[in-house]
Each structure stands twice: as C-alpha cells, then as structure tokens.
Design a protein around this motif. Structure first.
Motif, PDB file in Angstrom:
ATOM      1  N   GLN A  45       0.823  -1.215   0.000  1.00 13.47           N
ATOM      2  CA  GLN A  45       0.000   0.000   0.000  1.00 13.47           C
ATOM      3  C   GLN A  45       0.854   1.261   0.000  1.00 13.47           C
ATOM      4  OE1 GLN A  45      -2.801  -1.360  -1.206  1.00 13.47           O
ATOM      5  NE2 GLN A  45      -3.699   0.421  -0.244  1.00 13.47           N
ATOM      6  N   LEU A  46       1.943   1.256   0.755  1.00 15.49           N
ATOM      7  CA  LEU A  46       2.835   2.416   0.766  1.00 15.49           C
ATOM      8  C   LEU A  46       3.517   2.585  -0.588  1.00 15.49           C
ATOM      9  CD1 LEU A  46       4.462   2.144   4.310  1.00 15.49           C
ATOM     10  CD2 LEU A  46       2.612   3.664   3.566  1.00 15.49           C
ATOM     11  N   LEU A  47       3.839   1.469  -1.230  1.00 16.90           N
ATOM     12  CA  LEU A  47       4.446   1.504  -2.562  1.00 16.90           C
ATOM     13  C   LEU A  47       3.468   2.130  -3.560  1.00 16.90           C
ATOM     14  CD1 LEU A  47       7.182   0.518  -3.700  1.00 16.90           C
ATOM     15  CD2 LEU A  47       5.986  -1.519  -4.468  1.00 16.90           C
ATOM     16  N   LYS A  48       2.200   1.725  -3.487  1.00 18.97           N
ATOM     17  CA  LYS A  48       1.177   2.283  -4.383  1.00 18.97           C
ATOM     18  C   LYS A  48       0.977   3.781  -4.154  1.00 18.97           C
ATOM     19  CE  LYS A  48      -1.502  -1.298  -6.289  1.00 18.97           C
ATOM     20  NZ  LYS A  48      -1.847  -1.148  -7.661  1.00 18.97           N
ATOM     21  N   HIS A  49       1.075   4.215  -2.888  1.00 21.73           N
ATOM     22  CA  HIS A  49       0.919   5.645  -2.584  1.00 21.73           C
ATOM     23  C   HIS A  49       2.143   6.450  -3.022  1.00 21.73           C
ATOM     24  CE1 HIS A  49      -2.895   5.431  -0.583  1.00 21.73           C
ATOM     25  NE2 HIS A  49      -2.463   4.509   0.269  1.00 21.73           N
ATOM     26  N   ALA A  50       3.316   5.861  -2.973  1.00 20.49           N
ATOM     27  CA  ALA A  50       4.545   6.556  -3.362  1.00 20.49           C
ATOM     28  C   ALA A  50       4.713   6.621  -4.874  1.00 20.49           C
ATOM     29  CB  ALA A  50       5.758   5.867  -2.740  1.00 20.49           C
ATOM     30  N   TYR A  51       4.112   5.687  -5.593  1.00 23.28           N
ATOM     31  CA  TYR A  51       4.306   5.596  -7.042  1.00 23.28           C
ATOM     32  C   TYR A  51       3.942   6.880  -7.803  1.00 23.28           C
ATOM     33  CZ  TYR A  51       3.942   4.146 -11.842  1.00 23.28           C
ATOM     34  OH  TYR A  51       4.074   4.082 -13.208  1.00 23.28           O
ATOM     35  N   PRO A  52       2.790   7.510  -7.566  1.00 19.11           N
ATOM     36  CA  PRO A  52       2.474   8.736  -8.317  1.00 19.11           C
ATOM     37  C   PRO A  52       3.499   9.852  -8.124  1.00 19.11           C
ATOM     38  CG  PRO A  52       0.513   7.916  -7.221  1.00 19.11           C
ATOM     39  CD  PRO A  52       1.675   7.115  -6.703  1.00 19.11           C
ATOM     40  N   VAL A  53       4.058   9.950  -6.939  1.00 23.25           N
ATOM     41  CA  VAL A  53       5.062  10.985  -6.667  1.00 23.25           C
ATOM     42  C   VAL A  53       6.348  10.674  -7.437  1.00 23.25           C
ATOM     43  CG1 VAL A  53       6.486  12.049  -4.866  1.00 23.25           C
ATOM     44  CG2 VAL A  53       4.097  11.465  -4.392  1.00 23.25           C
ATOM     45  N   ALA A  54       6.776   9.422  -7.394  1.00 25.29           N
ATOM     46  CA  ALA A  54       8.024   9.027  -8.056  1.00 25.29           C
ATOM     47  C   ALA A  54       7.928   9.090  -9.574  1.00 25.29           C
ATOM     48  CB  ALA A  54       8.414   7.613  -7.627  1.00 25.29           C
ATOM     49  N   SER A  55       6.751   8.838 -10.121  1.00 19.74           N
ATOM     50  CA  SER A  55       6.598   8.770 -11.578  1.00 19.74           C
ATOM     51  C   SER A  55       6.109  10.071 -12.212  1.00 19.74           C
ATOM     52  CB  SER A  55       5.632   7.642 -11.947  1.00 19.74           C
ATOM     53  OG  SER A  55       4.334   7.917 -11.469  1.00 19.74           O
TER      54      SER A  55
END
Length: 124
Positions: A42-52
């Motif tokens: 879940q944290l990975l999914k939340h961080a993905y938009p910021v990183a991409s």
C-alpha cells in the motif's frame, strides 16, 4: 518511508527499458513482491504517483503480484509454501529451513507503447 526510494529506482529501470525499446509511453508496470521483502504494497502504491510524476511512466498502472513464501526443509528436503510468519516444515515440523522465495522485489514486466512507424509516401 523507503517505498518512495524504491519507486524512484523502479522508475529509473523502467525509463531505461523504455528508452532502449524506443517507447513513447509506459502502459503498465508489474512487480513481484514477497511478504518478507520489507516493502509495504500500500505504501508503494501511494509513493508511485510521486516518483513517476515527471517520467514516461507517469500514467502507467502499477500492478503488484504477491509472491509466495517458500521454504526447503533442511531435515526432510520438502519444499513448501508457508505463511510468512511460520517458516516451519509442514511435513515434519522441523524449524531449520532455508528460505527459497518470499523476500524478493522483482520487476516482472513492463508494457510499452511505441509510435506507429511512419509510412513513406511517394508521388509518382
């Protein structure tokens, strides 16, 4: 939150693949994630938009496949899928086991879109 750093590294890999394949867009990214990887899905999914956000993968869907936790018993040699909190052989109850899988984070696939090749037109 080390998931953001993981996502940034993932985006670097995906951008290199997209550049190598001359892709215009990344449609989806699939990763395999073991329960013992130390990464929270879940944290990975939340961080993905910021990183991409400023990348070729900004509109790509991030898909996470949960990988099984698998052990090999050091006593009887049996290989088994087990719960991540119980690394005990289900056949002989031996606690001395070797982890085969379940601690990985793998880039499994990247779906890319490339531009249609230009058709040469000639006037005859």
């Amino acid at each position: 939150m080390h998931e953001l750093a993981i996502c940034q590294s993932l985006i670097d890999q995906v951008e290199a693949i997209a550049h190598e394949r001359q892709a215009d867009t990344v449609i989806s990214i699939t990763i395999g994630l073991g329960a013992l990887s130390g990464v929270e899905p879940q944290l990975l999914k939340h961080a993905y938009p910021v990183a991409s956000a400023d990348s070729i993968a900004r509109d790509a869907e991030l898909l996470i496949d949960e990988l099984p936790t698998r052990i090999r018993c050091n006593a009887c040699g049996t290989e088994s899928d087990v719960p991540p909190n119980k690394l005990v052989c289900p056949e002989c109850d031996e606690w001395r086991t070797t982890l085969i899988s379940g601690d990985e984070l793998l880039l499994m696939s990247v779906e890319l879109q490339t531009a249609e090749p230009a058709v040469a037109q000639r006037d005859y």
